[in-house]
Design a protein around this motif. Structure first.
Motif, PDB file in Angstrom:
ATOM      1  N   PHE A  20      -8.785  -8.925  33.332  1.00  0.00           N
ATOM      2  CA  PHE A  20      -8.617  -7.692  33.523  1.00  0.00           C
ATOM      3  C   PHE A  20      -8.638  -7.249  32.665  1.00  0.00           C
ATOM      4  CE2 PHE A  20      -4.271  -8.247  32.654  1.00  0.00           C
ATOM      5  CZ  PHE A  20      -4.134  -9.242  32.982  1.00  0.00           C
ATOM      6  N   GLU A  21      -8.331  -5.538  32.240  1.00  0.00           N
ATOM      7  CA  GLU A  21      -8.125  -4.634  31.432  1.00  0.00           C
ATOM      8  C   GLU A  21      -6.741  -4.272  30.553  1.00  0.00           C
ATOM      9  OE1 GLU A  21     -11.886  -1.940  31.368  1.00  0.00           O
ATOM     10  OE2 GLU A  21     -12.907  -4.022  30.369  1.00  0.00           O
ATOM     11  N   VAL A  22      -6.267  -4.070  28.862  1.00  0.00           N
ATOM     12  CA  VAL A  22      -5.566  -3.403  29.242  1.00  0.00           C
ATOM     13  C   VAL A  22      -5.697  -2.585  28.028  1.00  0.00           C
ATOM     14  CG1 VAL A  22      -2.901  -4.188  29.186  1.00  0.00           C
ATOM     15  CG2 VAL A  22      -4.010  -5.716  30.119  1.00  0.00           C
ATOM     16  N   LEU A  23      -4.843  -2.024  28.524  1.00  0.00           N
ATOM     17  CA  LEU A  23      -5.073  -0.746  27.649  1.00  0.00           C
ATOM     18  C   LEU A  23      -3.363  -0.784  25.982  1.00  0.00           C
ATOM     19  CD1 LEU A  23      -6.018   2.142  26.190  1.00  0.00           C
ATOM     20  CD2 LEU A  23      -5.555   3.589  28.024  1.00  0.00           C
ATOM     21  N   PHE A  24      -4.112  -0.727  25.341  1.00  0.00           N
ATOM     22  CA  PHE A  24      -2.662  -0.815  24.155  1.00  0.00           C
ATOM     23  C   PHE A  24      -2.694   0.467  23.353  1.00  0.00           C
ATOM     24  CE2 PHE A  24      -2.959  -5.057  25.033  1.00  0.00           C
ATOM     25  CZ  PHE A  24      -1.741  -5.987  24.376  1.00  0.00           C
ATOM     26  N   PRO A  60      -7.091   0.766  21.768  1.00  0.00           N
ATOM     27  CA  PRO A  60      -7.994  -0.516  21.699  1.00  0.00           C
ATOM     28  C   PRO A  60      -7.466  -0.942  23.373  1.00  0.00           C
ATOM     29  CG  PRO A  60      -6.131  -1.047  20.352  1.00  0.00           C
ATOM     30  CD  PRO A  60      -6.027   0.354  20.206  1.00  0.00           C
ATOM     31  N   ILE A  61      -8.885  -1.350  24.033  1.00  0.00           N
ATOM     32  CA  ILE A  61      -8.892  -2.010  25.545  1.00  0.00           C
ATOM     33  C   ILE A  61      -8.630  -3.550  24.766  1.00  0.00           C
ATOM     34  CG2 ILE A  61      -9.674  -1.619  26.868  1.00  0.00           C
ATOM     35  CD1 ILE A  61     -10.249   0.858  26.820  1.00  0.00           C
ATOM     36  N   SER A  69     -12.163  -8.938  22.331  1.00  0.00           N
ATOM     37  CA  SER A  69     -12.591  -7.588  22.198  1.00  0.00           C
ATOM     38  C   SER A  69     -14.189  -7.514  23.239  1.00  0.00           C
ATOM     39  CB  SER A  69     -12.613  -7.390  20.924  1.00  0.00           C
ATOM     40  OG  SER A  69     -12.742  -5.577  21.837  1.00  0.00           O
ATOM     41  N   VAL A  70     -14.342  -6.341  24.165  1.00  0.00           N
ATOM     42  CA  VAL A  70     -15.958  -6.263  24.494  1.00  0.00           C
ATOM     43  C   VAL A  70     -16.156  -5.557  23.504  1.00  0.00           C
ATOM     44  CG1 VAL A  70     -15.283  -6.652  26.808  1.00  0.00           C
ATOM     45  CG2 VAL A  70     -15.055  -4.707  26.105  1.00  0.00           C
ATOM     46  N   PHE A  71     -15.658  -5.024  22.474  1.00  0.00           N
ATOM     47  CA  PHE A  71     -15.902  -4.120  21.668  1.00  0.00           C
ATOM     48  C   PHE A  71     -16.743  -4.320  20.426  1.00  0.00           C
ATOM     49  CE2 PHE A  71     -13.224  -1.445  24.638  1.00  0.00           C
ATOM     50  CZ  PHE A  71     -13.999  -0.579  25.172  1.00  0.00           C
TER      51      PHE A  71
END
Ligand SMILES: [Zn+2]
Length: 67
Positions: free
Chosen positions: A15-19, A2-3, A43-45
């Motif tokens: 900003f985006e963070v990748l988990f 998930p981002i 979440s953008v998704f």
């Protein structure tokens, strides 16, 4: 993986963070000012929000409240 999107409360940077997993918890710092005062955004998704653009009054249920 998930981002998530975060916004810095100090400088308003988004900003985006990748988990690596959904349950992962780690400290997120602003890449610009290194502040930890960040808030997670939606979440953008997958979010199928909207369809109804309601500009109605939030304190009453009238669809066209003019107050
Ligand atoms: Zn910042």
């Amino acid at each position: 993986m998930p981002i998530y999107e975060f916004r810095c409360k100090s400088c308003e940077k988004v900003f985006e963070v990748l988990f690596f997993s959904i349950s992962e918890k780690r400290e997120v710092l602003c890449p610009d000012c290194n502040s930890d005062q960040v808030e997670k955004l939606m979440s953008v998704f997958g979010g199928t929000f909207g369809g109804t653009s309601s500009s109605s009054c939030s304190s009453c249920s009238a669809p066209s409240c003019t107050t």
